[in-house]
Design a protein around this motif. Structure first.
Motif, short mmCIF file in Angstrom:
data_model
loop_
_atom_site.label_atom_id
_atom_site.label_comp_id
_atom_site.label_asym_id
_atom_site.label_seq_id
_atom_site.Cartn_x
_atom_site.Cartn_y
_atom_site.Cartn_z
N GLU A 113 0.82 -1.21 0.00
CA GLU A 113 0.00 0.00 0.00
C GLU A 113 0.86 1.27 0.00
N ARG A 131 -7.16 3.48 -7.79
CA ARG A 131 -6.11 3.29 -6.78
C ARG A 131 -5.63 1.84 -6.62
N THR A 132 -5.85 1.26 -5.41
CA THR A 132 -5.35 -0.10 -5.16
C THR A 132 -5.87 -1.09 -6.19
N HIS A 139 -6.36 -10.27 1.42
CA HIS A 139 -6.42 -8.84 1.74
C HIS A 139 -7.34 -8.68 2.94
N TYR A 141 -9.34 -6.78 4.41
CA TYR A 141 -10.33 -5.71 4.51
C TYR A 141 -11.63 -6.26 3.96
N TRP A 169 -13.86 -2.24 -3.46
CA TRP A 169 -13.38 -2.31 -4.84
C TRP A 169 -13.98 -3.50 -5.60
N ARG A 223 -14.08 -6.50 -4.97
CA ARG A 223 -13.12 -7.60 -5.07
C ARG A 223 -13.79 -8.96 -5.15
N HIS A 227 -1.68 2.63 4.80
CA HIS A 227 -2.70 3.42 4.10
C HIS A 227 -2.81 4.80 4.74
N HIS A 229 0.72 2.65 -5.49
CA HIS A 229 0.57 4.02 -6.00
C HIS A 229 1.24 4.99 -5.04
C1 GP9 Z 1 -8.92 -1.20 0.93
C2 GP9 Z 1 -7.80 -0.67 0.13
C3 GP9 Z 1 -7.95 0.78 -0.04
O1 GP9 Z 1 -9.29 -2.49 0.60
O2 GP9 Z 1 -7.71 -1.31 -1.08
O3 GP9 Z 1 -6.87 1.30 -0.66
P1 GP9 Z 1 -6.95 2.56 -1.63
O4 GP9 Z 1 -7.58 2.11 -2.89
O5 GP9 Z 1 -7.73 3.61 -0.92
O6 GP9 Z 1 -5.53 2.92 -1.82
#
Ligand code: GP9
Ligand code: MN
Length: 684
Positions: free
Chosen positions: A289, A330-331, A377, A379, A384, A386, A444, A504
């Motif tokens: 991250e 993003r991620t 992961h 979370y 996203w 996923r 993060h 990123h």
């Molecule tokens: C949460 C994580 C968030 O699952 O992927 O990261 P982000 O996209 O905010 O960098």
């Protein structure tokens, strides 16, 4: 039932019906009260205090509810009551389906999920554990509503005559006016309750939620349940019909030719000595991250920020010019670029918008080559999108937050140290060879670490976001050190390709903080390179190819690289990247960033805001100064083509068409071949 009881029941139904007709809105008020209660219960049952309905949420839900039912006032009593009963049944089912889905996936059901039942199917085995006796409250009103519906539909016709007699007493036009005015009133109140509050949230605390679209529950948090489903249908129709990019046959064949040329480039490199040099190895990939490159090898207060990664340079290939290629997703964009080797889209996330489209992603290819595939992961699985995307990418299993023991709380969820160890418990038992993909989270934004984990003396950066970022990166580095030790202890270090890269930038906007840390002023070019370069390490069995590799590369090159090392041909796959670890360096390689920037290691082109290539800047990297645009013009056009073609392929699901064409061509070739041969297999 005795005839006397039947009569009493019938009389009370009949009286109720006549009153409902007289008082017009009583049935509507009853309906609204019952649905509001169910919406409240839903917010309560999904069991997260932050999603529990507050006063403002209740006004938004009520507004959406009025918009859902205002039109029923146009109907005569019987029709209106039937319509309200149907709406009640639909809303109750949707809420309950959402509740069950949420308990498993921590997400809400959306149109794409419904159209792709394979994901809902995975609920099958666990459905028993997802139901609870308390859920009966979602249907308790049906004890009354179902007999009433039967009565209204089948038996109440005669009694409605009474209601109609009452209606005839007043003039028809007056009745019509009352209905129109009442429904218009409900519509206006509904619109104002719903949109004024949602728009205010969009302007203030909920900014960007509808643009980023990262989690259905974040949208639910603003719009409520009815609003979410309304928005979800709108989003689906807009994306698939209103905004659907139409690709002509000519554009499609141009796109095919472009992507096939990339396949040819990779195919030509398959003569390289490294092609297949590590065939059969496991693959363990870690996406870190916000892990930028600028702090690799750097120290603060005499302490290295990333001592473990720095040590790894001695035994691994470290790519010092490696770029992230992410946009708003993003991620999820980094994950897509790294695993599927196509450019993420400019707006939104491919994971969210195009999860059902076809790609040549690493987990699928490796699974087809006998690998077990897992993704980790810690979370919420719905974030996203996923759950859906990973299902389509053919991972055997996705370990999300609910699979982990939250024994180390850092930042958003589980600390990366425990995350790695718990993930490794699974990896150790995995069928070999394996592909395991781990996505970290502890670093993060806004980088708040527990005091016990702030191990650096960051000097005058203490109390700044940069200071906190460096502490978080230091912690992640320590976690990585433990992961590498564990791999060594389990005998995995020398039969596994280990890849670790940043997803990123760190979203820190204050350049003074970077300059403070790096101890020098930064040019426009240096800033851009810092912003776009992320860490990238590849460890190969027997520490081969260790050292710093300064060739430019990016996230799109990751899957082609791994496939190259494993000796799995990607010449016929639809990917935009090329391998970055080859004995023969790829000629003319450039990395195209999502904003239209590109670099070939000599020049760095920065596009201008107006999109006119000639107005961009062509930086000469060695001179650290903008140079003659001519050096960048041709390549800037090529970069633009890469983005344009990749968008067409991703957004219009062209890989699906290309594959169909390939099958049709193969069949045609077989038929042709068959016809050309005579019965003895001789050419006619
Ligand atoms: C949460 C994580 C968030 O699952 O992927 O990261 P982000 O996209 O905010 O960098
Ligand atoms: Mn991220």
């Amino acid at each position: 039932m005795l005839p006397v009881q039947q009569n009493i029941a019938r009389r009370s139904m009949s009286t109720l019906l006549v009153w409902l007709e007289r008082l017009k809105a009583v049935d509507l008020i009853l309906f609204a009260a019952v649905i509001m209660a169910k919406l409240y219960l839903f917010s309560d049952f999904i069991g997260m205090s932050k999603f529990k309905m507050n006063d403002k949420d209740a006004i938004i839900e009520l507004g959406a509810l009025l918009l859902l039912c205002f039109w029923t006032l146009w109907l005569p009593a019987r029709g209106r009551i039937i319509a309200l009963i149907v709406l009640n049944v639909i809303v109750s089912f949707v809420l309950y389906a959402d509740l069950i889905y949420f308990r498993y996936f921590q997400d809400l059901i959306s149109v794409p999920v419904l159209l792709q039942l394979s994901q809902v199917d995975s609920l099958g085995g666990s459905i028993g554990t997802l139901l609870s006796w308390n859920d009966i409250v979602f249907f308790i009103d049906w004890i009354f509503i179902i007999p009433f519906a039967v009565y209204v539909i089948w038996l109440g016709r005669r009694d409605l005559r009474k209601a109609n007699e009452h209606r005839r007493k007043s003039s028809v036009w007056l009745k019509t006016v009352v209905r129109i005015v009442l429904s218009a009133l409900l519509f206006t109140v509904g619109t104002s309750f719903y949109f004024s509050n949602v728009n205010e949230a969009k302007r203030t605390w909920g900014q960007g939620i509808f643009v980023g679209n990262w989690w259905n529950l974040s949208i639910y948090n603003v719009t409520g349940s009815l609003g979410f489903h309304g928005y979800d249908v709108y989003r689906y129709v807009k994306q698939n019909y209103l905004d659907a990019a139409t690709v002509t046959a000519e554009q499609s064949s141009e796109a095919k030719a472009w992507i096939e040329a990339r396949g040819d480039l990779r195919g030509a490199l398959e003569q390289d000595a490294l092609f297949g040099a590590y065939a059969g190895s496991n693959v363990l990939m870690v996406q870190l991250e916000a892990f930028q490159n600028f702090m690799i090898g750097k120290s603060i207060g005499g302490q290295e920020i990333t001592p473990n990664l720095n040590k790894l340079i001695g035994t691994s290939a470290y790519f010092s010019q490696f770029y992230h290629q992410t946009s708003q997703g993003r991620t999820s964009d980094a994950d897509f670029a790294a695993n599927c080797s196509m450019q993420p889209v400019m707006n939104g996330s491919v994971f969210v918008q195009y999860a059902s489209h076809e790609f040549d992603c690493m987990p699928t290819t490796l699974k087809n080559n006998g690998y077990s595939t897992t993704v980790f992961h810690s979370y919420e699985g719905g974030f996203w999108n996923r759950n859906t995307m990973y299902n389509n990418m053919n991972y055997d299993k996705f370990y999300s937050l609910k699979h982990f023991n939250l024994d180390e709380k850092v930042g958003w969820a589980l600390g990366d140290k425990s995350f790695f160890q718990q993930s490794m418990d699974v990896v150790s038992d995995q069928q070999k060879p394996f592909y395991s993909f781990m996505i970290t989270l502890s670093s993060h934004h806004p980088y708040t670490m527990p005091d016990t984990e702030k191990k650096l003396d960051v000097g005058n950066l203490k109390g700044t976001i940069m200071g906190d970022y460096l502490q978080a990166a230091h912690y992640v580095d320590a976690a990585l050190g433990e992961l590498v030790d564990r791999m060594k202890a389990e005998g995995l270090w020398d039969n596994t390709i280990f890849v670790a890269y940043g997803d990123h930038d760190n979203s820190i906007k204050d350049w003074k903080l970077f300059e403070n840390f790096l101890g020098k002023p930064l040019s426009g070019l240096e800033r851009e390179m810092i912003l776009k370069q992320v860490a990238m390490f590849v460890h190969l069995p027997r520490d081969e190819h260790a050292g710093t590799h300064a060739n430019v590369s990016g996230q799109l090159d990751i899957t082609p690289t791994v496939m190259h090392l494993l000796g799995i041909s990607t010449a016929d796959q639809f990917m935009a990247g090329t391998p970055m670890l080859t004995e023969q360096p790829a000629e003319g390689k450039k990395v195209v960033l999502r904003n239209g920037a590109f670099t070939d290691g000599t020049f760095f082109f920065m596009p201008s805001g107006d999109g006119v290539i000639g107005n961009g800047k062509c930086w000469n990297i060695a001179a650290n100064a903008p140079g003659d645009m001519d050096a960048c013009l041709g390549a800037a056009e090529e970069a633009r083509t890469e983005l344009y073609v990749s968008d067409q392929i991703v957004m219009s699901d062209l890989i699906k068409d290309f594959r169909k064409q390939a099958v049709a061509e193969a069949q045609a070739a077989i038929t042709e071949g068959g016809e050309a041969l005579d019965i003895n297999g001789q050419k006619k």
